[in-house]
Enzyme design. Sequence first.
Site, mmCIF file in Angstrom:
data_model
loop_
_atom_site.group_PDB
_atom_site.id
_atom_site.type_symbol
_atom_site.label_atom_id
_atom_site.label_comp_id
_atom_site.label_asym_id
_atom_site.label_seq_id
_atom_site.Cartn_x
_atom_site.Cartn_y
_atom_site.Cartn_z
ATOM 1 N N CYS A 127 47.605 40.239 40.713
ATOM 2 C CA CYS A 127 47.657 40.806 39.366
ATOM 3 C C CYS A 127 48.085 42.283 39.399
ATOM 4 C CB CYS A 127 46.294 40.623 38.702
ATOM 5 S SG CYS A 127 46.300 40.826 36.907
ATOM 6 N N SER A 128 47.234 43.193 38.972
ATOM 7 C CA SER A 128 47.600 44.616 38.916
ATOM 8 C C SER A 128 47.255 45.371 40.192
ATOM 9 C CB SER A 128 46.893 45.283 37.730
ATOM 10 O OG SER A 128 45.494 45.055 37.786
#
Length: 633
Positions: A385-386
């Site tokens: 994800c991030s």
Amino acid sequence: MSTLPYLLPSYFPATKNTITHRRPPLATSSFNLNHRKTISLSSLITKATATETVIEIEPSENEVDIATSLPVKKVLIPIGLGTEEMEAVIMVNVLRQAGADVVLASVEPELEVRLSGGTILVADTSISECSDQIFDLVALPGGMPGSVRLRDCKTLEEITKKQAEEKRLYGAICAAPAVTLLPWGLLKRKKVLLDYMDQTTCHPAFLHKLPTFRAVKTNLQVSEELTTSRGPGTCFQFSVSLVEQLFGESASMEIKKFLLMDTTDEISRKKEFNEVEWAVTHTPRVLIPVANGSEDIEVVTVVDILRRAKVDVTVASVEKTLPILGSQGMKMVADTLIKNAAESIYDLIILPGGDSGIERLQKSRILKRLLKEQVSSGRNYGAICSSPSVLLKHGLLQNKKVTAHPSVLSKLESNTVVSSQVVIDGQLITCRGISSAPEFALAIIAKFFGHGRAKSVAAGLVFEYLASQWQGLSVKLKNQAQQAGCFIDRQKKVSLRLVPVSVHILCKIVPDSHPHLFFECGFSSHVWNSVTSMADLPSIPPIREDIVSWIEPISNTKSTTSIVGRLVLAATSYYVWQERNNRIFAKGERRVEKLCDLILEVVPLKLTTIRFKPSSRVDQMRKTWKILKNSPT
């Protein structure tokens, strides 16, 4: 009920850091709450004996005037010893993202519950505190012996029976339909107009327990107020369906976008560069550091799936305490602190996402040292994800192909970003987002143990594992067929049903099927045989299995046969599929010769964009496809 001392506020010292609870922008929804609520970390924690978890919410200036007249949808999700953690966490996370007030209730004497894969969650309250409450939805996760623990809880049985009697929504997944709902008498035949509305599904291992006239092998089944699903691998679909039934179609579409489920069919599942061996002679050891604000779905999903493959997984808190608060306020208990974990060596370190969580991971000096030592020693590391932004900050993404959540792609160099759910580059593995976490974990298993174990684990999850892109093509075509030949009655909440086609539309002789379409049908086999002959390719029978067996071993090579073969297969599949759809929907027909001409026009156009090393085979390929020598090839 025992008191858990580390859940007292004193164990979460005052901090300026907060978790920002984000709800997706549901502008077209009737329950629009397009705003942020800032939740204080310390205020989320109360002692375990409290009857209600108190959450202090600080409204922003533009939030004060929001109307509170719209009732909040209230959801009960019970858990017990051995509950399936992926299912519980995914349901809680997705429904809270949609704006529901979700109560995670323990059916055990304690709030702290060890789930089936070893993850420890701390429930919001005890099930006894929920007996006099009214819920818009009661959803039961599966898992063993978790489903038995739910079944034996009289309070939960009374709540769920009342839910069904008053025709409010209830659901169950995995083992729970057969092990929990069936003994309670909640799967008895109802008086409905259509038989297919009175059906139930569950995990394949428990399907035999359901009455044969009622059991169906679908990933999701909606029958009036009851929704059932098959397992951890179908839980995203199950949870989004519950969101739609609670809040409407627009809300479910927004949740799909948030989870990145809306684009999963548009990009590849996995791409690998600079392939290296990950296999080890010992049980692989994996470290997953977590912090307050870490994305709980990503943490729990990866931990659960890797432990199913017998990977030794350690969850380490970078906070001062073992309990941490996930991105949606779920309380998880780590295995150890990062300072203790740092004394060991790991075959893989994985960073989960979550905006608030990655900020705290990034500030951990111990974790930074561990990551740099991991990379310098040539060991594996990954991010979901991030969290690739943490690796970028520490200078650990140089000359690496990666994928990440769309929100952080702008921080990465454009030539390093790859459009895929999972990207592997040497010792680095990255993942795009929440809904791709199962694919990410299975890719890790395949790297450590091979495709066989990954496929076995995926089967237990009821998740479709694809070892190659050619299997992916087959599944994608199958999904497109289901979308083209199905309907959904949203008023009666009937799940998707495939509309049978009496005969194959191209030959009008035998029943329609994918093996027949690719390419056993007289029409499509004529196209395949004609094109492969003109392309000077080996004589491959027009049978899907034979074609895959031929192309798969050479699919990763750069030979002219491999490149031309893949292009011909892709183009032929595309135009045969297009012709089928044209005849079904547009009533237009093209002859075999026309399709062959289209394929023979498209393939050389693509070949002219590829640079080949000079050779006699390349010269022959140019001659076959009539490509000029001054072209890029």
